[in-house]
Design a protein around this motif. Structure first.
Motif: not given
Length: 328
Positions: A65-86
């Motif tokens: 999460a810290l890596y993504k925040q540092a490189t891309d900023g705040p989360c900008n992706m749609p939430k994966p489906g409930m069965f895509d657990l990872v």
């Protein structure tokens, strides 16, 4: 002209950038070249795999999460489906960071890059009249996702941030050109040298804001200046002048403001001519016996701060401060 082998990290002050009169290797924070690459992340993943003890999924999710925040900023992706657990777990860890203060992102990346480049020492200074004006307290009043979530992730971010200073392998030098407040002061106990202008001041108003010490200062300050003087700063919020801070051991040396820039950069130019590997090894010898203690203190301080941030006393103190500030 030979390449200059020190690094200047200009990150503490909200005012205009300072113009240096010496050729320096500068980190202009926020530029694309400061962004970590996918290869950087894969290298970090491989290093985690080499650990003798698995740090656990929670720690690995926080690192992601810290890596993504540092490189891309705040989360900008749609939430994966409930069965895509990872991927759902990764998304939730990233999204929980919200709008992580840019200062922390940039400093973490700058320290990471500085730790592996060919610079001899790393220097922090302010740009303008201030060294640092402290954390932006609006982060507390505008937190998305609820205070509990914000406090939890804030403690995680703060712990990682301070750990980066504890583990930094090269000499760290603070060039305090003006007033310093909050975490920029408490971090000084983790620096190897602190040089200050005589117009600098040092202030840790934690009790005024219902908070508690950070950046290992509950350990480093009593060790540096004695329990009584540390108590004056950390409990009662006494503001120190540069001369007072030097007398108490927090500052290495004070220079007249009129000659500060010239004298300090002349000295740093001499330092970078010293054998860099020798300096790294010497720092390791000096610091290695207390690293474990510093990490333990950092963890305890962050846990305590998380509790303070959620307390009614702290929330009321911050709201009162913001109210007074808005009337100025």
């Amino acid at each position: 002209m030979a390449a200059v082998t020190w690094r200047v990290v200009r990150c503490w002050c909200p005012s205009l950038p300072q113009v240096f009169r010496f050729p320096v290797a500068q980190v202009h924070l926020g530029r694309p070249k400061m962004r970590a690459s996918q290869q950087d992340f894969e290298n970090a993943v491989n290093q985690v795999k080499l650990l003798k003890k698995d740090p656990g999924n929670q720690v690995k999710l926080q690192l992601y999460a810290l890596y993504k925040q540092a490189t891309d900023g705040p989360c900008n992706m749609p939430k994966p489906g409930m069965f895509d657990l990872v991927n759902k777990a990764k998304w939730e860890a990233w999204n929980a960071l919200g709008s992580l203060p840019k200062m922390y992102q940039e400093i973490l990346l700058a320290l990471k890059n500085a730790s592996t480049d060919n610079s001899a020492i790393t220097v922090f200074t302010g740009a303008g009249d201030y060294y640092c004006s402290g954390n932006d307290l609006t982060n507390f009043t505008s937190a998305s996702g609820g205070m509990e979530e914000a406090a939890e992730m804030g403690a995680v971010v703060l712990r990682e941030f301070v750990n980066a200073f504890i583990d930094f392998p090269k000499p760290l030098v603070a060039v305090v050109n003006g007033p310093a407040v909050g975490i920029s002061v408490t971090l000084l106990g983790l620096f190897d040298a602190v040089y200050a202008s005589d117009k600098a001041t040092f202030h840790t108003p934690f009790s005024h804001l219902g908070q508690s010490p950070e950046a290992c200062s509950s350990y480093t300050f009593p060790k540096i200046m004695g329990s009584a003087k540390a108590t004056e700063m950390l409990l009662f919020g006494k503001k120190l002048t540069a001369r007072e801070a030097c007398a108490q051991g927090l500052v290495t040396e004070v220079f007249p403001d009129s000659t500060f820039e010239k004298e300090i950069w002349t000295r740093l130019k001499a330092y970078v001519k010293l054998p860099p590997n020798s300096m790294r090894i010497s720092k390791q010898l000096i610091r290695k016996n207390e690293k474990e203690k510093l990490h333990a203190v950092n963890a305890e301080e962050c846990t305590t701060l998380k509790e303070r941030w959620l307390s009614e006393e702290c929330i009321n103190a911050i709201m009162s401060f913001m109210s007074r500030k808005s009337k100025l």
